[in-house]
Design a protein around this motif. Structure first.
Motif, PDB file in Angstrom:
ATOM      1  N   LEU A  29       0.806  -1.219   0.000  1.00 10.07           N
ATOM      2  CA  LEU A  29       0.000   0.000   0.000  1.00 10.07           C
ATOM      3  C   LEU A  29       0.841   1.272   0.000  1.00 10.07           C
ATOM      4  O   LEU A  29       0.278   2.368  -0.023  1.00 10.07           O
ATOM      5  CB  LEU A  29      -0.921   0.016   1.234  1.00 10.07           C
ATOM      6  N   MET A  30       2.163   1.151  -0.011  1.00 12.19           N
ATOM      7  CA  MET A  30       3.025   2.308   0.171  1.00 12.19           C
ATOM      8  C   MET A  30       2.847   3.380  -0.900  1.00 12.19           C
ATOM      9  O   MET A  30       2.976   4.570  -0.633  1.00 12.19           O
ATOM     10  CB  MET A  30       4.495   1.858   0.226  1.00 12.19           C
ATOM     11  N   ARG A  31       2.529   2.975  -2.129  1.00  9.28           N
ATOM     12  CA  ARG A  31       2.386   3.960  -3.209  1.00  9.28           C
ATOM     13  C   ARG A  31       0.926   4.358  -3.429  1.00  9.28           C
ATOM     14  O   ARG A  31       0.598   5.021  -4.420  1.00  9.28           O
ATOM     15  CB  ARG A  31       2.949   3.387  -4.520  1.00  9.28           C
ATOM     16  N   THR A  32       0.076   3.996  -2.499  1.00 14.22           N
ATOM     17  CA  THR A  32      -1.352   4.314  -2.625  1.00 14.22           C
ATOM     18  C   THR A  32      -1.684   5.568  -1.819  1.00 14.22           C
ATOM     19  O   THR A  32      -1.317   5.666  -0.648  1.00 14.22           O
ATOM     20  CB  THR A  32      -2.214   3.142  -2.098  1.00 14.22           C
ATOM     21  N   PRO A  33      -2.379   6.547  -2.423  1.00 13.26           N
ATOM     22  CA  PRO A  33      -2.810   7.722  -1.652  1.00 13.26           C
ATOM     23  C   PRO A  33      -3.747   7.319  -0.509  1.00 13.26           C
ATOM     24  O   PRO A  33      -4.509   6.361  -0.630  1.00 13.26           O
ATOM     25  CB  PRO A  33      -3.536   8.583  -2.691  1.00 13.26           C
ATOM     26  N   LEU A  34      -3.693   8.058   0.565  1.00 16.91           N
ATOM     27  CA  LEU A  34      -4.504   7.753   1.751  1.00 16.91           C
ATOM     28  C   LEU A  34      -5.986   7.695   1.413  1.00 16.91           C
ATOM     29  O   LEU A  34      -6.725   6.852   1.933  1.00 16.91           O
ATOM     30  CB  LEU A  34      -4.246   8.805   2.837  1.00 16.91           C
ATOM     31  N   ARG A  35      -6.460   8.577   0.521  1.00 25.18           N
ATOM     32  CA  ARG A  35      -7.892   8.651   0.217  1.00 25.18           C
ATOM     33  C   ARG A  35      -8.412   7.392  -0.483  1.00 25.18           C
ATOM     34  O   ARG A  35      -9.624   7.170  -0.523  1.00 25.18           O
ATOM     35  CB  ARG A  35      -8.181   9.876  -0.659  1.00 25.18           C
ATOM     36  N   LEU A  36      -7.518   6.565  -1.025  1.00 26.08           N
ATOM     37  CA  LEU A  36      -7.946   5.354  -1.722  1.00 26.08           C
ATOM     38  C   LEU A  36      -7.920   4.116  -0.829  1.00 26.08           C
ATOM     39  O   LEU A  36      -8.273   3.025  -1.276  1.00 26.08           O
ATOM     40  CB  LEU A  36      -7.057   5.111  -2.949  1.00 26.08           C
ATOM     41  N   LEU A  37      -7.503   4.285   0.433  1.00 23.96           N
ATOM     42  CA  LEU A  37      -7.432   3.155   1.348  1.00 23.96           C
ATOM     43  C   LEU A  37      -8.770   2.933   2.039  1.00 23.96           C
ATOM     44  O   LEU A  37      -9.538   3.873   2.257  1.00 23.96           O
ATOM     45  CB  LEU A  37      -6.350   3.382   2.410  1.00 23.96           C
ATOM     46  N   SER A  38      -9.025   1.686   2.415  1.00 32.52           N
ATOM     47  CA  SER A  38     -10.210   1.398   3.225  1.00 32.52           C
ATOM     48  C   SER A  38      -9.976   1.916   4.637  1.00 32.52           C
ATOM     49  O   SER A  38      -8.849   2.296   5.007  1.00 32.52           O
ATOM     50  CB  SER A  38     -10.464  -0.109   3.270  1.00 32.52           C
ATOM     51  N   LEU A  39     -11.030   1.921   5.457  1.00 33.92           N
ATOM     52  CA  LEU A  39     -10.905   2.439   6.817  1.00 33.92           C
ATOM     53  C   LEU A  39      -9.882   1.638   7.616  1.00 33.92           C
ATOM     54  O   LEU A  39      -9.036   2.210   8.319  1.00 33.92           O
ATOM     55  CB  LEU A  39     -12.267   2.404   7.516  1.00 33.92           C
ATOM     56  N   GLY A  40      -9.937   0.308   7.506  1.00 30.45           N
ATOM     57  CA  GLY A  40      -8.981  -0.512   8.229  1.00 30.45           C
ATOM     58  C   GLY A  40      -7.547  -0.268   7.788  1.00 30.45           C
ATOM     59  O   GLY A  40      -6.627  -0.190   8.609  1.00 30.45           O
ATOM     60  N   GLN A  41      -7.331  -0.143   6.476  1.00 28.75           N
ATOM     61  CA  GLN A  41      -5.996   0.141   5.957  1.00 28.75           C
ATOM     62  C   GLN A  41      -5.514   1.516   6.416  1.00 28.75           C
ATOM     63  O   GLN A  41      -4.344   1.709   6.743  1.00 28.75           O
ATOM     64  CB  GLN A  41      -6.012   0.072   4.426  1.00 28.75           C
ATOM     65  N   ARG A  42      -6.449   2.478   6.449  1.00 27.67           N
ATOM     66  CA  ARG A  42      -6.104   3.834   6.865  1.00 27.67           C
ATOM     67  C   ARG A  42      -5.648   3.856   8.319  1.00 27.67           C
ATOM     68  O   ARG A  42      -4.682   4.540   8.669  1.00 27.67           O
ATOM     69  CB  ARG A  42      -7.316   4.741   6.667  1.00 27.67           C
ATOM     70  N   MET A  43      -6.339   3.106   9.189  1.00 30.75           N
ATOM     71  CA  MET A  43      -5.970   3.085  10.595  1.00 30.75           C
ATOM     72  C   MET A  43      -4.597   2.448  10.788  1.00 30.75           C
ATOM     73  O   MET A  43      -3.793   2.898  11.613  1.00 30.75           O
ATOM     74  CB  MET A  43      -7.020   2.340  11.412  1.00 30.75           C
ATOM     75  N   ARG A  44      -4.307   1.400  10.023  1.00 29.13           N
ATOM     76  CA  ARG A  44      -2.981   0.785  10.108  1.00 29.13           C
ATOM     77  C   ARG A  44      -1.902   1.755   9.625  1.00 29.13           C
ATOM     78  O   ARG A  44      -0.812   1.833  10.195  1.00 29.13           O
ATOM     79  CB  ARG A  44      -2.953  -0.508   9.292  1.00 29.13           C
ATOM     80  N   ALA A  45      -2.222   2.516   8.580  1.00 25.98           N
ATOM     81  CA  ALA A  45      -1.274   3.505   8.068  1.00 25.98           C
ATOM     82  C   ALA A  45      -1.043   4.622   9.089  1.00 25.98           C
ATOM     83  O   ALA A  45       0.089   5.088   9.278  1.00 25.98           O
ATOM     84  CB  ALA A  45      -1.786   4.084   6.751  1.00 25.98           C
TER      85      ALA A  45
END
Length: 322
Positions: A143-159
């Motif tokens: 997920l490193m090259r993915t913008p924050l706005r394209l992440l799911s809620l769970g992925q966002r919290m981990r980030a």
């Protein structure tokens, strides 16, 4: 001296009421968010900070992270006053707000981490090894090259958690970190926090409404209500005071078991051969109830347990008038 020392913190806010018809100005109301709150936390502790909405939990976290200044009282964290020594102090803490983001919305999360490296002045070798460690533990490699706005809620919290731990903080504040996460993500996050606390001795203060998080992570819990600290101790001891009901689930051989139960049994739910009931051991002893259940027919399966932890916390809030 304890790592965190809080003495008689007080904080209030001025809230403007909705303007009533015929009035030129809106009335003001003073809301006391914290009233003489005192506690101490040792280095390396993992503490749950719970209470209903509006209890003052987030206000406490914001004061201890240096965002807000109290009206009176004192707080020392590792010898620093959060709101006066903020520039140096924030180098040693991490904060995750479940409904706020410290990462940049439109850029890849790797670029946000690179900027945080410069903000915290993390040496490049330390940054690279720590980022590698965190990305593996939190499953962020892809997920490193993915913008924050394209992440799911769970992925966002981990980030977000990764960003808060890049500089290896001594103290981590988690305000509703599992809000909206699915069961798998919650379990993974709990395992990670336990590991971080054990391996690096990170002091963690966790505020959440998810009591399974508290039960899984926090040996100690503080309860806040109406801006006051109401309890400070073990979660098990707290729940024992409110664990007044038991549930029994029974599966019989026959479709219609002949149950003869006293009125003291609070709830009985029947579904063919399955029966589920709730009772209080104070009203009817467990041994007596089991005898009555056995008389109704041959039992294939039976499960006896305490009330769900969320029901117990709800009962506690009601008794404490929260």
């Amino acid at each position: 001296m304890s790592y965190i020392e809080v003495e008689k913190l007080n904080k209030s806010f001025t809230v403007r009421k909705k303007r009533e018809k015929g009035r030129l100005f809106r009335e003001k109301e003073i809301v006391e968010a914290l009233k003489d709150v005192s506690f101490s936390v040792e280095r390396g502790e993992l503490v749950g900070y719970i209470g209903p909405n509006g209890a003052g939990k987030s206000t406490t976290v914001k004061i201890l992270s240096g965002i807000l200044t109290p009206e009176s009282g004192s707080a020392l964290v590792g010898g620093s006053v959060p709101w006066t020594d903020r520039r140096e102090y924030v180098r040693h803490i991490g904060v995750v707000f479940g409904q706020r983001s410290q990462l940049w919305w439109d850029v890849p999360i790797q670029d946000s981490y690179s900027l945080l490296k410069d903000i915290y002045r993390i040496p490049l070798p330390d940054y690279e090894s720590r980022l590698r460690e965190l990305s593996e533990a939190l499953q962020l490699e892809e997920l490193m090259r993915t913008p924050l706005r394209l992440l799911s809620l769970g992925q966002r919290m981990r980030a977000e958690l990764c960003g808060s731990l890049l500089h290896r903080p001594e103290l981590l504040f988690l305000d509703e970190p599992t809000i909206g996460l699915d069961a798998v993500s919650k379990l993974a996050l709990r395992d990670f926090l336990r590991s971080e606390n054990k391996e690096y001795g990170t002091t963690i203060m966790l505020t959440t409404h998810d009591m399974e998080d508290i039960a899984a992570l926090c040996p100690r819990v503080m309860v806040l209500g109406h801006g006051r600290k109401l309890y400070d101790g073990g979660l098990t001891e707290l729940l024992e005071r409110f664990d007044k009901n038991r549930t029994v689930s029974v599966r019989y051989d026959t479709e219609e078991p002949q149950l003869e139960l006293p009125d003291s049994v609070q709830t009985v739910v029947r579904n063919g051969s399955d029966v589920r009931l709730t009772y209080s051991p104070a009203d009817i002893p467990t041994a007596e109830l089991l005898t009555l259940l056995q008389r109704a027919g041959r039992i294939q399966e039976m499960t006896l347990g305490s009330e769900n932890i969320d029901h117990l916390i709800a009962a506690m809030y009601r008794e404490m008038d929260l």
